[in-house]
Scaffold this active site. Structure first.
Site, short mmCIF file in Angstrom:
data_model
loop_
_atom_site.label_atom_id
_atom_site.label_comp_id
_atom_site.label_asym_id
_atom_site.label_seq_id
_atom_site.Cartn_x
_atom_site.Cartn_y
_atom_site.Cartn_z
N PRO A 88 79.17 78.93 -56.00
CA PRO A 88 79.71 78.65 -57.18
C PRO A 88 80.35 77.19 -57.08
O PRO A 88 80.71 76.47 -58.05
CB PRO A 88 80.56 79.71 -57.52
N GLU A 115 82.58 88.33 -51.00
CA GLU A 115 83.69 87.50 -51.71
C GLU A 115 83.40 85.85 -51.02
O GLU A 115 84.10 85.11 -51.48
CB GLU A 115 85.00 87.82 -51.37
N ARG A 153 58.54 73.51 -61.39
CA ARG A 153 57.93 72.90 -62.44
C ARG A 153 57.79 71.71 -62.35
O ARG A 153 56.95 70.90 -63.08
CB ARG A 153 58.90 73.25 -63.54
N ASP A 168 60.24 67.88 -71.29
CA ASP A 168 61.06 69.14 -71.70
C ASP A 168 62.41 68.51 -71.94
O ASP A 168 62.83 67.31 -71.92
CB ASP A 168 61.38 69.83 -70.24
N1 ADE Z 1 76.79 82.49 -56.28
C1 ADE Z 1 77.69 83.30 -56.95
N2 ADE Z 1 77.93 82.67 -58.04
C2 ADE Z 1 76.89 81.52 -57.99
C3 ADE Z 1 76.71 80.15 -58.82
N3 ADE Z 1 76.98 80.30 -60.35
N4 ADE Z 1 75.65 79.33 -58.39
C4 ADE Z 1 75.41 79.44 -57.27
N5 ADE Z 1 75.67 80.48 -56.55
C5 ADE Z 1 76.39 81.55 -56.86
#
Ligand code: ADE
Length: 224
Positions: A88, A115, A153, A168
Site C-alpha cells: 500500500p 502486517e 492488455r 480506453d
Molecule cells: N497490499 C495490501 N494492500 C495493498 C494495496 N492497496 N496495493 C498493493 N499491495 C497491497
C-alpha cells in the site's frame, strides 16, 4: 513477457489466470505467468516465513530471507527481471505505469502478507513498490493480479483489436464515452441517435464531447 509471482498463497492465483483474455494470452505465448510458493525458499524444518516485529507492536512481519532467496533463485533460472513489491506504500498503479511495465520482458512480483514485509525487501531487493489504491488489502495477491491484468492488455496481440487499449478510459487522460449495443430500445430507454446515423465524423465528435463531459462530471481531477 514472463511474470514470476512469489506468494505464500499460490492458490489465490488459480482462478483468475485461467479464464478469458488472460488464459488466451498465456495459451498464445504472449505472456507466461508462473506462481511460486515463498515457503519453498524458507529455511529450517518449519520453513518459517514470518516473525513478530522488532520493537514490538503486535502482528507478524514477513522475514527477508525467503523473499531474497526466491527472487535470487528466479533471476538465476530465468535471467534478470524487474522486481516489484506490491504494497500500500507503493507508487500508484495507473494506466501509464501499466503501459510502461508492458515493455519489460521479465517481471518478478512479490506479494506481501500479514502486517508487512521486512523493510530490507523494499530497500535492497525491489526495483519498484506498487500500490493499487489507498486502501489496505489482506495481502499483495489481488494487487498482483490487478497489475498482471492491466499490463496484459498492453501486450501486442492480447486484445483482438490492436487499438482497443488506446481507446480506453485514462488513455488520453479522459474517461471513455458511453457504449451501447442492440436493442435500439430497451424498456423505453433509447440509444443516442448519432450512434445509429452511420456518420463516423459525427460519431467521433460526439464521443469526444461525451468523454469530456463525463470526465468533468465524474473525475474532474483528471482534467487538472
Ligand atoms: N497490499 C495490501 N494492500 C495493498 C494495496 N492497496 N496495493 C498493493 N499491495 C497491497
Amino acid at each position: 513477457m514472463r511474470v514470476d509471482v512469489l506468494t505464500l498463497f499460490p492458490g489465490i492465483f488459480d482462478g483468475p489466470l485461467d479464464q478469458s483474455i488472460l488464459l488466451k494470452a498465456r495459451e498464445a505465448g504472449l505472456m507466461s505467468v508462473e506462481v511460486h510458493d515463498l515457503r519453498e525458499f524458507a529455511e529450517g524444518k518449519h520453513r518459517v516465513t514470518d516473525e513478530p516485529p522488532f520493537g514490538g507492536g503486535g502482528g507478524m512481519v514477513m522475514k527477508p530471507e525467503p523473499v531474497f532467496a526466491g527472487v535470487e533463485s528466479l533471476k538465476g533460472r530465468f535471467g534478470p527481471g524487474k522486481v516489484i513489491l506490491l504494497s500500500p506504500q507503493g507508487e500508484r498503479l495507473t494506466s501509464a505505469l501499466a503501459r510502461q511495465l508492458a515493455e519489460v520482458s521479465h517481471l518478478i512480483l512479490v506479494c506481501g502478507r500479514y502486517e508487512g514485509v521486512d523493510q530490507r525487501v523494499a530497500d535492497h531487493l525491489a526495483d519498484l513498490e506498487v500500490s493499487i489504491g489507498d486502501y489496505v488489502l489482506t495481502g499483495g495477491e489481488l494487487p498482483a493480479l490487478v497489475l498482471i491484468d492491466s499490463v496484459a492488455r498492453f501486450l501486442p496481440g492480447v486484445l483482438g483489436d490492436p487499438q482497443a487499449s488506446s481507446r480506453d478510459s485514462f488513455e488520453e487522460g479522459l474517461l471513455e464515452a458511453p457504449q451501447y449495443t442492440r436493442p435500439r430500445e430497451f424498456r423505453g430507454y433509447t440509444v443516442p441517435e448519432v450512434l445509429l446515423s452511420g456518420d463516423h465524423a459525427a460519431i467521433g465528435r460526439w464521443r469526444r464531447e461525451e468523454a469530456l463531459r463525463r470526465t468533468r462530471l465524474k473525475r474532474p481531477d483528471l482534467l487538472d
